[in-house]
Design a protein around this motif. Structure first.
Motif, PDB file in Angstrom:
ATOM      1  N   CYS A 164      44.142  63.390 161.754  1.00 36.09           N
ATOM      2  CA  CYS A 164      43.013  62.642 161.589  1.00 36.09           C
ATOM      3  C   CYS A 164      43.918  61.795 160.392  1.00 36.09           C
ATOM      4  N   THR A 165      43.982  60.384 160.537  1.00 41.71           N
ATOM      5  CA  THR A 165      44.544  59.364 159.622  1.00 41.71           C
ATOM      6  C   THR A 165      43.232  58.221 158.975  1.00 41.71           C
ATOM      7  N   THR A 166      43.651  58.227 157.674  1.00 40.30           N
ATOM      8  CA  THR A 166      42.756  57.204 156.968  1.00 40.30           C
ATOM      9  C   THR A 166      43.581  56.532 156.063  1.00 40.30           C
ATOM     10  N   LYS A 167      43.100  55.379 155.060  1.00 38.62           N
ATOM     11  CA  LYS A 167      43.662  55.074 153.995  1.00 38.62           C
ATOM     12  C   LYS A 167      42.859  55.238 152.840  1.00 38.62           C
ATOM     13  N   LEU A 168      43.405  55.469 151.602  1.00 42.05           N
ATOM     14  CA  LEU A 168      42.741  55.510 150.473  1.00 42.05           C
ATOM     15  C   LEU A 168      43.772  54.841 149.302  1.00 42.05           C
ATOM     16  N   TYR A 169      43.114  54.101 148.372  1.00 41.07           N
ATOM     17  CA  TYR A 169      43.744  53.414 147.583  1.00 41.07           C
ATOM     18  C   TYR A 169      45.135  52.751 148.358  1.00 41.07           C
ATOM     19  N   GLY A 170      44.930  51.993 149.317  1.00 40.42           N
ATOM     20  CA  GLY A 170      45.795  51.310 149.950  1.00 40.42           C
ATOM     21  C   GLY A 170      47.135  52.331 150.584  1.00 40.42           C
ATOM     22  N   GLU A 177      48.992  57.730 143.476  1.00 31.29           N
ATOM     23  CA  GLU A 177      49.241  59.185 143.676  1.00 31.29           C
ATOM     24  C   GLU A 177      48.169  59.996 143.144  1.00 31.29           C
ATOM     25  N   HIS A 178      48.056  59.728 141.411  1.00 32.51           N
ATOM     26  CA  HIS A 178      47.304  60.510 140.732  1.00 32.51           C
ATOM     27  C   HIS A 178      45.760  60.171 141.184  1.00 32.51           C
ATOM     28  N   ASN A 179      45.602  58.805 141.568  1.00 34.19           N
ATOM     29  CA  ASN A 179      44.206  58.543 141.958  1.00 34.19           C
ATOM     30  C   ASN A 179      43.697  59.117 143.050  1.00 34.19           C
ATOM     31  N   ILE A 180      44.683  59.140 144.179  1.00 40.52           N
ATOM     32  CA  ILE A 180      44.327  60.048 145.302  1.00 40.52           C
ATOM     33  C   ILE A 180      44.113  61.332 144.966  1.00 40.52           C
ATOM     34  N   ARG A 181      45.169  62.016 144.389  1.00 42.24           N
ATOM     35  CA  ARG A 181      44.824  63.391 143.997  1.00 42.24           C
ATOM     36  C   ARG A 181      43.610  63.757 143.408  1.00 42.24           C
ATOM     37  N   ASN A 182      43.077  62.955 142.360  1.00 42.60           N
ATOM     38  CA  ASN A 182      42.003  63.167 141.814  1.00 42.60           C
ATOM     39  C   ASN A 182      40.747  62.956 142.490  1.00 42.60           C
ATOM     40  N   THR A 183      40.891  62.253 143.554  1.00 40.30           N
ATOM     41  CA  THR A 183      39.721  62.009 144.446  1.00 40.30           C
ATOM     42  C   THR A 183      39.448  62.931 145.333  1.00 40.30           C
ATOM     43  N   LEU A 184      40.513  63.482 146.041  1.00 37.68           N
ATOM     44  CA  LEU A 184      40.539  64.509 146.859  1.00 37.68           C
ATOM     45  C   LEU A 184      40.001  65.887 146.174  1.00 37.68           C
ATOM     46  N   VAL A 185      40.570  66.079 145.192  1.00 37.61           N
ATOM     47  CA  VAL A 185      40.362  67.275 144.508  1.00 37.61           C
ATOM     48  C   VAL A 185      38.688  67.256 143.905  1.00 37.61           C
ATOM     49  N   GLY A 239      33.912  64.735 156.191  1.00 34.23           N
ATOM     50  CA  GLY A 239      33.065  65.305 154.989  1.00 34.23           C
ATOM     51  C   GLY A 239      33.392  64.260 153.696  1.00 34.23           C
ATOM     52  N   LEU A 240      34.646  64.018 153.569  1.00 35.07           N
ATOM     53  CA  LEU A 240      35.293  63.307 152.553  1.00 35.07           C
ATOM     54  C   LEU A 240      34.571  61.872 152.527  1.00 35.07           C
ATOM     55  N   GLN A 241      34.402  61.247 153.775  1.00 33.41           N
ATOM     56  CA  GLN A 241      33.682  60.170 153.901  1.00 33.41           C
ATOM     57  C   GLN A 241      32.279  59.826 153.513  1.00 33.41           C
ATOM     58  N   ASN A 242      31.644  61.038 153.961  1.00 39.67           N
ATOM     59  CA  ASN A 242      30.172  61.078 153.654  1.00 39.67           C
ATOM     60  C   ASN A 242      30.048  61.240 151.944  1.00 39.67           C
ATOM     61  N   TYR A 243      30.827  61.864 151.467  1.00 36.57           N
ATOM     62  CA  TYR A 243      30.842  62.168 150.016  1.00 36.57           C
ATOM     63  C   TYR A 243      31.149  60.787 149.095  1.00 36.57           C
ATOM     64  N   LEU A 244      32.118  60.150 149.659  1.00 36.06           N
ATOM     65  CA  LEU A 244      32.487  58.904 149.124  1.00 36.06           C
ATOM     66  C   LEU A 244      31.232  57.778 149.066  1.00 36.06           C
ATOM     67  N   PRO A 276      31.009  54.890 146.481  1.00 35.59           N
ATOM     68  CA  PRO A 276      30.798  53.997 147.364  1.00 35.59           C
ATOM     69  C   PRO A 276      32.117  52.753 147.530  1.00 35.59           C
ATOM     70  N   GLU A 277      32.680  52.672 146.170  1.00 34.16           N
ATOM     71  CA  GLU A 277      33.817  51.776 146.178  1.00 34.16           C
ATOM     72  C   GLU A 277      34.968  51.998 146.679  1.00 34.16           C
ATOM     73  N   LEU A 278      34.796  53.317 147.166  1.00 39.28           N
ATOM     74  CA  LEU A 278      36.199  53.963 147.713  1.00 39.28           C
ATOM     75  C   LEU A 278      35.903  54.238 149.276  1.00 39.28           C
ATOM     76  N   SER A 279      34.823  53.875 149.751  1.00 34.30           N
ATOM     77  CA  SER A 279      34.132  54.188 151.034  1.00 34.30           C
ATOM     78  C   SER A 279      35.397  53.659 152.059  1.00 34.30           C
ATOM     79  N   MET A 280      35.747  54.689 152.865  1.00 38.93           N
ATOM     80  CA  MET A 280      36.925  54.660 153.849  1.00 38.93           C
ATOM     81  C   MET A 280      36.423  54.204 155.122  1.00 38.93           C
ATOM     82  N   ASN A 281      36.583  52.933 155.548  1.00 38.99           N
ATOM     83  CA  ASN A 281      36.250  52.138 156.675  1.00 38.99           C
ATOM     84  C   ASN A 281      36.932  52.490 157.673  1.00 38.99           C
ATOM     85  N   HIS A 282      38.416  52.920 157.714  1.00 40.63           N
ATOM     86  CA  HIS A 282      39.174  53.088 159.007  1.00 40.63           C
ATOM     87  C   HIS A 282      39.578  54.426 159.066  1.00 40.63           C
ATOM     88  N   VAL A 283      38.893  55.254 159.878  1.00 37.91           N
ATOM     89  CA  VAL A 283      39.363  56.688 160.038  1.00 37.91           C
ATOM     90  C   VAL A 283      39.774  56.770 161.521  1.00 37.91           C
TER      91      VAL A 283
END
Length: 529
Positions: free
Chosen positions: A122-128, A30-38, A89-94, A99-106
């Motif tokens: 809109c659903t996606t997956k980040l850090y599993g 959850e920390h990793n998800i929070r840090n990436t989104l922020v 927007g998040l997808q383009n930023y990553l 790029p290792e966090l690229s979200m392929n399933h949106v």
């Protein structure tokens, strides 16, 4: 009712208080998800000073984390973008920066008011972890529709539209703090109280399904429902709206969650207290197919039947868990489908007074849009002859034929019959008081003795069928099938074949070590007759 709660409020609130933390501890993921989104928010805000992004986790995740439960149901509300705009927007930023966090399933789930889906998600997956993104919104309902007018809203507007104050708590990801815009969420969560953010009359008129949702949360967490909210849940026009505006599919979903919760008896007591049995367990279409007087008598019996069943259930559970058949009940406790079918079989049992055997399947289909497997189990359990349970036969074929009716759910049937015997034996008038979590009927010594006596009887039944080696009898195949019988006797298949095949099974059950030739010799005399 209000006077009752206010007089006892200190006692009740003290007993209901939950161990609620005042802050949320994020897991490493959850920390990793929070840090990436922020990080993305900060990047976005550098060029959008007038409308900076703020992200908030909403709903059940916040509530569950504060109660100390793990939760992976993460809904994130965005303030100035739709969920789809934010995720793209998040997808383009990553892609550019990480790029290792690229979200392929949106995947975007569009609005579908006919399926009670009023907002694009809109659903996606980040850090599993699955994440759902939506925008903060306000909702306006008309008097004749459950379909709201949706607009971008403030955090306060988004909080006020929710079903309960304790479900309106937000966790601000940017600031890493809990936000309680209703001013009551933390207090109610601590006290174990469910109340609506807006006046309950408005909340339920906007969406009557919230009545069942509150009952579901009460039975899941053993929470009280605020007296003003409970009064509104009993209002006739809210009940009528629940009956006419809400699809049967949505009602079935909430009912299933209530009946498989940690305290289904409490949920049923609330349903009864709010006079919802005729809304949930009856549909007007039945009057077109079945005798109205029989239907009416059955429907009148259901509340009293449910009242006794829900009130003695905890005593029944306590005693059966001390019995030799506790392993069957432990299996029941672990299996949500088994619990759901158990409770529906109990609740709907008064419909056995309707002469037509189609009553159970028709109600389950029309009233709850139930799954086919549920319909088969509940119908079979209620319509089968259970005379053998009274006669206590010692003939192996009697028990084998009886158990084979229920296939692999024979143990569910025997649990239902055991509990039904307890319910039918304890015919008492239980006061129609405000339900309280974990409250149970103060059974007298004689009533407790009745329940124990019934359980003892079923201990003997399970012992008998175990010693007769009948636990897997539903898997037994006839020693001789119909085709073989026709060939052996050189007779065309006809009305004689079914009873002949049944006789094969009976002979086979009574002669477990018998041969095919011996069986044929016996059947020859049966066919001749």
């Amino acid at each position: 009712m209000k006077r009752y709660l206010s007089t006892n409020s200190k006692l009740l609130y003290e007993s209901m208080k939950s161990n609620v933390t005042r802050s949320i501890q994020l897991t490493d993921t959850e920390h990793n998800i929070r840090n990436t989104l922020v990080k993305y928010c900060n990047h976005y805000n550098q060029t959008n000073h007038n409308k900076p992004l703020t992200l908030r986790i909403t709903g059940g995740w916040v509530r569950d984390k504060l109660l100390g439960y793990d939760s992976h149901d993460i809904d994130i509300a965005v303030n100035n973008l739709t969920g789809e705009e934010f995720v793209h927007g998040l997808q383009n930023y990553l892609r550019t920066n990480e790029p290792e966090l690229s979200m392929n399933h949106v995947h975007t789930i569009k609005m579908n008011p006919q399926k009670s889906k009023h907002l694009e998600t809109c659903t996606t997956k980040l850090y599993g972890i699955d994440l759902d993104f939506i925008n903060l919104r306000s909702e306006e309902y008309t008097d004749d529709s459950r379909v709201p007018s949706i607009e971008f809203g403030t955090p306060l507007q988004d909080a006020l539209r929710r079903d309960a104050t304790l479900n309106a708590l937000f966790y601000n990801l940017n600031e890493q703090e809990i936000e309680d815009f209703t001013g009551k969420g933390m207090e109610d969560l601590t006290n174990g109280v469910l109340r609506t953010p807006l006046p309950p009359i408005k909340t339920f008129l906007d969406d009557p399904l919230r009545i069942l949702r509150l009952i579901r949360f009460a039975s899941k967490f053993n929470f009280l429902i605020d007296s003003e909210t409970l009064d509104a849940m009993k209002e006739k026009h809210n009940q009528e709206a629940l009956s006419t505006k809400i699809s049967k599919e949505r009602i079935e979903i909430e009912l299933r969650k209530i009946l498989t919760s940690s305290n289904p008896g409490y949920g049923l007591q609330l349903i009864n207290y709010c006079d919802l049995t005729s809304i949930i367990f009856f549909v007007k279409q039945l009057k077109n197919e079945f005798e109205s007087d029989e239907l009416e008598r059955s429907l009148q019996q259901i509340p009293h039947h449910v009242n006794i069943a829900s009130s003695i259930y905890l005593t029944f559970e306590q005693l059966i868990l001390k019995s030799s058949i506790k392993h069957i009940f432990q299996k029941f406790l672990k299996d949500p489908d088994m619990r759901y079918n158990f409770w529906l079989s109990i609740i709907l049992n008064p419909y056995v007074n309707v002469s037509s055997k189609d009553i159970f399947s028709q109600f389950l289909r029309l009233g709850l849009t139930a799954k086919k497997s549920d319909i088969v189990k509940i119908t079979t359990i209620n319509l089968a002859s259970h005379d053998i349970l009274k006669n206590d036969s010692n003939i192996r074929s009697d028990w084998g034929i009886y158990l084979r009716q229920f296939s692999s759910f024979y143990d569910l049937n025997l649990l239902v019959q055991c509990f039904l015997e307890c319910v039918n034996a304890i015919k008492v008038d239980i006061p129609h008081e405000i339900p309280i979590p974990n409250h149970k009927l103060q059974t007298s010594d004689s009533q407790r003795s009745i329940i124990l006596g019934v359980i003892t009887k079923y201990e003997s039944i399970f012992d008998k069928i175990t010693k007769m080696n009948l636990l897997d009898v539903y898997l037994m195949k006839p020693l001789i099938d119909g085709t073989s019988l026709s060939k052996h006797f050189q007779m065309k298949p006809g009305p004689w074949l079914k009873p002949a095949t049944e006789e094969v099974l009976k002979w086979q059950l009574d002669h477990p070590n018998g041969s095919k030739d011996e069986c044929l010799e016996y059947i020859k005399h049966v066919v001749q007759k």
